[in-house]
Structures are given as C-alpha cells and as structure tokens.
Enzyme design. Sequence first.
Site, PDB file in Angstrom:
ATOM      1  N   LYS A   1     110.684 104.157  98.182  1.00 19.56           N
ATOM      2  CA  LYS A   1     110.179 105.453  98.711  1.00 19.56           C
ATOM      3  C   LYS A   1     109.343 105.084  99.939  1.00 19.56           C
ATOM      4  O   LYS A   1     109.220 105.358 100.980  1.00 19.56           O
ATOM      5  CB  LYS A   1     109.573 106.199  97.633  1.00 19.56           C
TER       6      LYS A   1
ATOM      7  N   ARG B   1     105.803 114.444  91.058  1.00 23.97           N
ATOM      8  CA  ARG B   1     106.208 113.516  90.013  1.00 23.97           C
ATOM      9  C   ARG B   1     106.314 114.427  88.518  1.00 23.97           C
ATOM     10  O   ARG B   1     106.900 113.529  87.712  1.00 23.97           O
ATOM     11  CB  ARG B   1     105.199 112.379  89.942  1.00 23.97           C
TER      12      ARG B   1
ATOM     13  N   ARG C   1     107.119  91.990  93.991  1.00 20.19           N
ATOM     14  CA  ARG C   1     106.015  92.653  94.764  1.00 20.19           C
ATOM     15  C   ARG C   1     104.866  92.074  93.738  1.00 20.19           C
ATOM     16  O   ARG C   1     103.865  91.735  94.561  1.00 20.19           O
ATOM     17  CB  ARG C   1     106.253  94.114  94.839  1.00 20.19           C
TER      18      ARG C   1
ATOM     19  N   ARG D   1      99.727  93.517  92.577  1.00 18.56           N
ATOM     20  CA  ARG D   1      99.374  94.712  92.024  1.00 18.56           C
ATOM     21  C   ARG D   1      99.250  94.948  90.658  1.00 18.56           C
ATOM     22  O   ARG D   1     100.227  94.421  89.846  1.00 18.56           O
ATOM     23  CB  ARG D   1     100.553  95.829  92.609  1.00 18.56           C
TER      24      ARG D   1
ATOM     25  N   ARG E   1     106.099 102.677  83.318  1.00 16.29           N
ATOM     26  CA  ARG E   1     106.480 103.227  84.348  1.00 16.29           C
ATOM     27  C   ARG E   1     107.871 103.945  84.359  1.00 16.29           C
ATOM     28  O   ARG E   1     107.960 105.264  84.988  1.00 16.29           O
ATOM     29  CB  ARG E   1     105.818 102.787  85.881  1.00 16.29           C
TER      30      ARG E   1
END
Length: 194
Positions: free
Chosen positions: A21, A96, A135, A141, A152
């Site tokens: 996204k 969301r 990532r 992160r 998630r």
Amino acid sequence: MQIDSKQMLNIVLFGPPGAGKGTQSEKLIKTLGLVHLSTGDILRAEKEAGTPLGLKAKSLMDQGLLVPDEVVIGMIESRIAANLGAKGFIFDGFPRTVAQALALDQMLATHQLSISCMISLEVAFDELKTRLIKRAQEQNRPDDTPEVIEKRIQVYLDNTLPVAKHYENQGKLRAVNGIGEIDEIYNRIQTALN
Ligand code: B4P
C-alpha cells in the site's frame, strides 16, 4: 468510477500488511497529485516524536494490534478538513475496521465528498511474510518480527477484511493482483482506475 460533486478523486488503497500500500501510494501521489493520508506513517511519526498519542500507539503497534478507532478517525478527520481544496485523497491503511469505514463515509459526506473507489491489492500470505521479514532486516521495524507478522495477518482477517465487503456493497471495489514488479502492479492499478 464514482466522482463526487466536487470532482475529487478519493481512493482507498486496501490490502493486508505488506501488500504494498505504502509503496504504490508513493507512485500514485506523484502522478495523480493527490494528498496521501497514511495512518501507519502518521502513527510512526507520533511514535518518533514521543507524543502522548505516539506513546499510546507504540505498544499496540509493536504487538501487531490496531490503534483504537476513535484515535485514527480523529487523525484523518482533521487532515481531510485541512485539505478540502485538494484534487483528492489516497487513504493508505485506513479504514482498517468497518467502524472506521462508516466514519470515513460520514465525514466525507459532511463535505459533499465520497470514496471514488477502493483498490484492493491481493497478495498471498506466504509472499507477505517473505516481504515483511526482508523489510525487518532492512528497516528494523519492531512490528516485522515473525510472531508479530502472524498477529497482524490475523487482525487483518478478523477486523480489516470486512471493510472490502463494505465497499464491494457500494460497487466500489477493484481487485488488483499485487504480486510482481512494482511498476507492473502500478500499471494494473492505473488500468483499474481507468
Ligand atoms: P501500515 O503502515 O499501514 O503498514 P503495512 O500494512 O505493513 O504496510 P504496507 O501494505 O503499506 O506495505 P509496504 O508498501 O510498506 O500499518 C502499521 C501499523 O500501524 C498497523 O499494524 C497498526 O498497528 C497501525 N495502524 C495503521 N493504520 C491503522 C488504522 N487505520 N487503524 C488502527 N491501527 C492502524 O510494503 C511492505 C514491504 O514489501 C516493503 O518492504 C516493500 O519494499 C515491499 N514490497 C512492496 N511491493 C512489493 C513488490 N511488488 N514485490 C516485492 N516487495 C514489495
């Protein structure tokens, strides 16, 4: 595609965590000149600045949980109001939950605006996990660890997926294959928008 009476193009970019996204939003804002509203980016900026909101969001985000609806709705509401002269908005990572979608529709309606379409990036869960673990190595992160990624994805299935049905019922859902080269996916999005 449905353009509202103010001729604004308001796109919801939808998909599971790691669907791309943020990646595709960056390209869309450059070509279409839309205002980018990413709740993930706004929350991470609040976290970095150590604001009370950021501190509250941090523990939830780091566990892969959603930040409360009223918090993110308030963040978006003020930014829509501040950009009413824009060509339109890209909502990235918002809404969301169905409650967020209902609130978004209502706040746009108060300005005689509406969602033009929802682009849903479709990516298999194995590919999502591979991308997010990569990532984690690149960006460190805290929500990209294998356990938090599982959480998630579960939160996405339980709370976020029904948002696609909400916009499908309004005839606004456009599914786009989110696997492949970034430019190739971007071309698919442009085709879906046309
Ligand atoms: P977000 O920031 O929205 O994070 P995301 O879902 O992980 O990212 P995205 O789908 O944008 O993936 P990206 O392009 O980066 O949310 C983070 C957290 O904030 C949430 O878990 C939640 O706690 C909180 N939050 C945010 N919004 C909220 C809301 N509305 N309500 C409540 N809580 C909220 O891509 C991921 C990776 O894949 C990148 O490394 C990228 O380089 C790579 N990639 C992208 N496209 C690729 C491709 N085609 N091929 C290969 N790799 C690709």
